[in-house]
Write a protein that holds these residues in place. Structure first.
Motif, short mmCIF file in Angstrom:
data_model
loop_
_atom_site.label_atom_id
_atom_site.label_comp_id
_atom_site.label_asym_id
_atom_site.label_seq_id
_atom_site.Cartn_x
_atom_site.Cartn_y
_atom_site.Cartn_z
N LEU A 20 1.01 -1.21 -0.09
CA LEU A 20 -0.01 0.00 0.06
C LEU A 20 0.85 1.25 -0.02
CD1 LEU A 20 -2.58 -0.97 2.72
CD2 LEU A 20 -3.13 -0.73 0.24
N SER A 21 0.39 2.23 -0.41
CA SER A 21 1.00 3.57 -0.42
C SER A 21 1.01 4.06 0.81
CB SER A 21 0.68 4.67 -1.64
OG SER A 21 -0.88 5.06 -0.92
N GLY A 27 -3.46 3.84 -1.44
CA GLY A 27 -3.76 3.12 -2.72
C GLY A 27 -3.11 1.98 -2.96
N THR A 30 1.08 -0.28 -8.07
CA THR A 30 1.05 -1.18 -9.15
C THR A 30 2.56 -1.30 -9.42
OG1 THR A 30 0.80 0.81 -10.31
CG2 THR A 30 -1.12 -0.54 -9.85
N ASP A 63 -14.04 1.99 -10.42
CA ASP A 63 -13.68 3.49 -9.79
C ASP A 63 -14.39 4.57 -10.47
OD1 ASP A 63 -12.61 5.39 -8.54
OD2 ASP A 63 -10.42 4.87 -8.46
N ARG A 68 -10.75 -1.00 -13.66
CA ARG A 68 -9.28 -1.40 -13.54
C ARG A 68 -9.27 -2.86 -13.39
NH1 ARG A 68 -8.02 3.47 -10.27
NH2 ARG A 68 -7.66 4.84 -12.05
N GLN A 102 3.52 3.99 -9.97
CA GLN A 102 1.84 4.55 -9.67
C GLN A 102 1.17 3.73 -9.08
OE1 GLN A 102 1.56 4.10 -14.31
NE2 GLN A 102 0.65 6.14 -14.08
N GLN A 103 -0.06 4.15 -8.76
CA GLN A 103 -0.76 3.42 -7.63
C GLN A 103 -2.43 3.67 -8.29
OE1 GLN A 103 -1.83 5.70 -3.87
NE2 GLN A 103 0.21 6.47 -4.60
N MET A 104 -3.30 2.77 -7.65
CA MET A 104 -4.87 2.85 -7.92
C MET A 104 -5.41 3.11 -6.74
SD MET A 104 -5.59 -1.29 -9.10
CE MET A 104 -7.28 -1.06 -8.58
N ARG A 105 -6.63 3.66 -6.49
CA ARG A 105 -7.45 3.71 -5.49
C ARG A 105 -7.85 2.29 -4.89
NH1 ARG A 105 -12.05 7.76 -4.54
NH2 ARG A 105 -13.03 6.75 -6.17
N ALA A 106 -7.68 2.15 -3.61
CA ALA A 106 -7.96 0.76 -2.94
C ALA A 106 -9.59 0.52 -2.69
CB ALA A 106 -7.07 0.79 -1.85
#
Length: 202
Positions: A20-21, A27, A30, A63, A68, A102-106
Protein backbone atom coordinates in the motif's frame (compact mmCIF):
# COMPACT_ATOMS: atom_id res chain seq x y z
CA UNK A 1 -2.94 5.58 12.36
CA UNK A 2 -1.16 3.32 9.89
CA UNK A 3 -2.36 3.68 6.27
CA UNK A 4 -3.36 0.06 6.12
CA UNK A 5 -5.54 0.21 9.19
CA UNK A 6 -8.30 2.52 7.94
CA UNK A 7 -11.43 1.28 6.19
CA UNK A 8 -10.32 -2.31 6.62
CA UNK A 9 -7.35 -1.85 4.26
CA UNK A 10 -5.05 -3.91 6.44
CA UNK A 11 -6.26 -7.06 4.70
CA UNK A 12 -4.31 -6.07 1.58
CA UNK A 13 -1.04 -6.09 3.49
CA UNK A 14 -1.67 -8.83 6.03
CA UNK A 15 -3.82 -11.33 4.08
CA UNK A 16 -2.90 -10.67 0.45
CA UNK A 17 0.61 -9.30 0.85
CA UNK A 18 -0.08 -6.35 -1.46
CA UNK A 19 1.93 -3.16 -0.89
CA UNK A 20 0.00 0.00 0.00
CA UNK A 21 1.06 3.59 -0.53
CA UNK A 22 1.84 5.71 2.49
CA UNK A 23 -0.89 8.24 1.73
CA UNK A 24 -4.34 8.53 3.26
CA UNK A 25 -6.54 7.07 1.98
CA UNK A 26 -4.11 4.31 0.97
CA UNK A 27 -3.65 3.23 -2.62
CA UNK A 28 -2.62 -0.09 -4.12
CA UNK A 29 0.90 0.17 -5.49
CA UNK A 30 1.16 -1.11 -9.06
CA UNK A 31 4.24 -2.47 -10.73
CA UNK A 32 5.18 -4.75 -7.83
CA UNK A 33 2.81 -7.72 -7.81
CA UNK A 34 0.50 -6.56 -10.58
CA UNK A 35 -0.22 -3.78 -13.04
CA UNK A 36 -3.68 -2.53 -13.99
CA UNK A 37 -5.41 -1.71 -17.27
CA UNK A 38 -7.72 1.29 -17.03
CA UNK A 39 -10.71 1.46 -19.39
CA UNK A 40 -14.19 3.02 -19.54
CA UNK A 41 -16.73 1.23 -17.37
CA UNK A 42 -18.76 0.15 -20.42
CA UNK A 43 -15.71 -1.62 -21.87
CA UNK A 44 -14.95 -3.23 -18.53
CA UNK A 45 -18.48 -4.57 -18.17
CA UNK A 46 -18.32 -5.89 -21.73
CA UNK A 47 -15.20 -7.87 -20.77
CA UNK A 48 -16.89 -9.26 -17.67
CA UNK A 49 -19.78 -10.44 -19.83
CA UNK A 50 -17.44 -11.93 -22.43
CA UNK A 51 -15.37 -13.81 -19.84
CA UNK A 52 -17.87 -14.77 -17.13
CA UNK A 53 -16.22 -17.96 -15.85
CA UNK A 54 -14.23 -17.87 -12.61
CA UNK A 55 -10.51 -17.67 -13.22
CA UNK A 56 -10.63 -16.22 -16.73
CA UNK A 57 -9.84 -12.69 -15.54
CA UNK A 58 -7.90 -11.45 -12.58
CA UNK A 59 -9.37 -9.10 -9.97
CA UNK A 60 -11.47 -6.29 -11.45
CA UNK A 61 -12.38 -3.02 -9.72
CA UNK A 62 -14.79 -0.21 -10.53
CA UNK A 63 -13.65 3.34 -9.72
CA UNK A 64 -16.20 5.92 -10.79
CA UNK A 65 -16.67 5.64 -14.54
CA UNK A 66 -13.52 3.56 -14.99
CA UNK A 67 -12.78 -0.13 -14.59
CA UNK A 68 -9.35 -1.38 -13.55
CA UNK A 69 -8.39 -4.91 -14.57
CA UNK A 70 -5.40 -6.34 -12.75
CA UNK A 71 -2.80 -7.91 -15.01
CA UNK A 72 0.70 -9.31 -14.59
CA UNK A 73 3.41 -6.91 -13.40
CA UNK A 74 5.22 -5.46 -16.41
CA UNK A 75 2.15 -5.49 -18.63
CA UNK A 76 1.91 -1.69 -18.56
CA UNK A 77 5.25 -1.42 -20.35
CA UNK A 78 4.14 -3.99 -22.92
CA UNK A 79 0.80 -2.32 -23.72
CA UNK A 80 1.95 0.13 -26.46
CA UNK A 81 3.89 -2.54 -28.34
CA UNK A 82 1.12 -5.07 -27.89
CA UNK A 83 -1.46 -2.68 -29.33
CA UNK A 84 0.88 -2.07 -32.27
CA UNK A 85 1.36 -5.81 -32.80
CA UNK A 86 -2.40 -6.31 -32.71
CA UNK A 87 -2.63 -3.62 -35.43
CA UNK A 88 -4.43 -1.10 -33.24
CA UNK A 89 -1.56 1.37 -33.62
CA UNK A 90 -2.75 4.82 -34.66
CA UNK A 91 -6.32 4.15 -33.51
CA UNK A 92 -7.54 6.40 -30.70
CA UNK A 93 -8.41 4.02 -27.85
CA UNK A 94 -9.33 4.94 -24.30
CA UNK A 95 -7.04 2.29 -22.79
CA UNK A 96 -4.45 3.24 -20.20
CA UNK A 97 -2.15 1.27 -17.92
CA UNK A 98 -0.89 1.69 -14.38
CA UNK A 99 2.54 0.22 -13.77
CA UNK A 100 5.78 0.82 -11.89
CA UNK A 101 5.77 3.93 -9.72
CA UNK A 102 2.00 4.37 -9.88
CA UNK A 103 -0.99 3.39 -7.79
CA UNK A 104 -4.72 2.85 -7.97
CA UNK A 105 -7.37 3.71 -5.41
CA UNK A 106 -7.90 0.75 -3.10
CA UNK A 107 -11.44 -0.61 -2.89
CA UNK A 108 -12.76 -1.53 0.54
CA UNK A 109 -12.81 -5.15 1.66
CA UNK A 110 -15.34 -7.00 -0.54
CA UNK A 111 -17.57 -7.64 2.47
CA UNK A 112 -17.67 -3.92 3.23
CA UNK A 113 -17.67 -2.55 -0.31
CA UNK A 114 -21.43 -2.29 -0.75
CA UNK A 115 -21.86 -0.55 2.59
CA UNK A 116 -19.12 1.98 1.81
CA UNK A 117 -20.49 2.60 -1.70
CA UNK A 118 -23.91 3.33 -0.19
CA UNK A 119 -22.38 6.26 1.69
CA UNK A 120 -19.93 7.32 -1.01
CA UNK A 121 -20.92 6.53 -4.58
CA UNK A 122 -17.47 7.59 -5.77
CA UNK A 123 -15.75 4.94 -3.63
CA UNK A 124 -14.03 2.18 -5.64
CA UNK A 125 -15.47 -1.33 -5.29
CA UNK A 126 -14.47 -4.79 -6.42
CA UNK A 127 -16.47 -6.29 -9.27
CA UNK A 128 -14.37 -9.44 -9.08
CA UNK A 129 -12.43 -9.39 -5.82
CA UNK A 130 -9.05 -11.03 -5.20
CA UNK A 131 -9.17 -14.48 -3.69
CA UNK A 132 -7.62 -14.78 -0.22
CA UNK A 133 -5.11 -17.59 0.05
CA UNK A 134 -4.35 -17.53 -3.68
CA UNK A 135 -1.20 -15.87 -4.98
CA UNK A 136 -2.50 -13.07 -7.19
CA UNK A 137 0.19 -13.65 -9.81
CA UNK A 138 -1.38 -17.00 -10.74
CA UNK A 139 -4.72 -15.34 -11.44
CA UNK A 140 -3.54 -12.57 -13.77
CA UNK A 141 -3.53 -12.34 -17.56
CA UNK A 142 0.11 -12.41 -18.65
CA UNK A 143 2.03 -11.94 -21.88
CA UNK A 144 1.61 -15.23 -23.65
CA UNK A 145 -0.05 -16.26 -26.89
CA UNK A 146 -2.45 -18.89 -25.62
CA UNK A 147 -4.88 -18.39 -22.75
CA UNK A 148 -7.45 -20.31 -20.77
CA UNK A 149 -10.73 -18.90 -22.07
CA UNK A 150 -12.13 -22.43 -22.22
CA UNK A 151 -13.42 -22.82 -18.68
CA UNK A 152 -10.18 -24.42 -17.48
CA UNK A 153 -9.76 -21.87 -14.71
CA UNK A 154 -6.55 -20.56 -16.27
CA UNK A 155 -6.52 -16.77 -16.88
CA UNK A 156 -6.70 -15.66 -20.48
CA UNK A 157 -3.51 -14.37 -22.07
CA UNK A 158 -2.69 -10.68 -22.08
CA UNK A 159 -2.93 -10.46 -25.92
CA UNK A 160 -6.46 -11.88 -25.77
CA UNK A 161 -7.44 -9.44 -23.03
CA UNK A 162 -5.95 -6.39 -24.76
CA UNK A 163 -7.52 -7.37 -28.09
CA UNK A 164 -10.96 -7.68 -26.52
CA UNK A 165 -10.53 -4.41 -24.61
CA UNK A 166 -9.39 -2.57 -27.73
CA UNK A 167 -12.39 -3.86 -29.66
CA UNK A 168 -14.79 -2.86 -26.87
CA UNK A 169 -13.26 0.61 -26.53
CA UNK A 170 -13.32 1.13 -30.30
CA UNK A 171 -16.99 0.21 -30.44
CA UNK A 172 -17.71 2.75 -27.70
CA UNK A 173 -15.82 5.42 -29.65
CA UNK A 174 -17.70 4.56 -32.84
CA UNK A 175 -21.03 4.91 -31.12
CA UNK A 176 -20.00 8.29 -29.69
CA UNK A 177 -18.24 9.64 -32.79
CA UNK A 178 -19.66 7.77 -35.76
CA UNK A 179 -18.37 10.29 -38.27
CA UNK A 180 -15.02 10.94 -36.62
CA UNK A 181 -13.56 7.49 -35.97
CA UNK A 182 -12.73 5.15 -38.90
CA UNK A 183 -13.47 1.46 -38.68
CA UNK A 184 -10.47 -0.66 -37.72
CA UNK A 185 -9.81 -4.13 -39.05
CA UNK A 186 -7.00 -5.82 -37.16
CA UNK A 187 -5.67 -9.03 -35.71
CA UNK A 188 -7.60 -8.09 -32.59
CA UNK A 189 -10.85 -9.06 -34.27
CA UNK A 190 -9.35 -12.44 -35.19
CA UNK A 191 -8.14 -13.02 -31.63
CA UNK A 192 -11.54 -12.14 -30.18
CA UNK A 193 -13.08 -14.59 -32.65
CA UNK A 194 -10.72 -17.29 -31.43
CA UNK A 195 -8.21 -17.26 -34.30
CA UNK A 196 -4.67 -18.19 -33.29
CA UNK A 197 -2.50 -15.04 -33.49
CA UNK A 198 0.90 -14.93 -35.08
CA UNK A 199 3.94 -15.50 -32.89
CA UNK A 200 5.09 -12.65 -30.74
CA UNK A 201 8.64 -13.45 -31.79
CA UNK A 202 8.04 -13.15 -35.52
Amino acid sequence: MRPGSCTGMGWYEHELGWPLSGALPPGLVTGVRFDALDVPAAAGYALLARFPRPGELGPVALDGHRVRLLVAAGAAEELPGLLEWLEWGGIALDVAALGAGQQMRAPAHPEWGRREAAYDRSAPVWLRPPRPGVEVETTLPALRVTGGADGSGVPIGLPTLVAALATACHRIALRAHTQDQPWAFSYASRIVAGTRPRSLTS
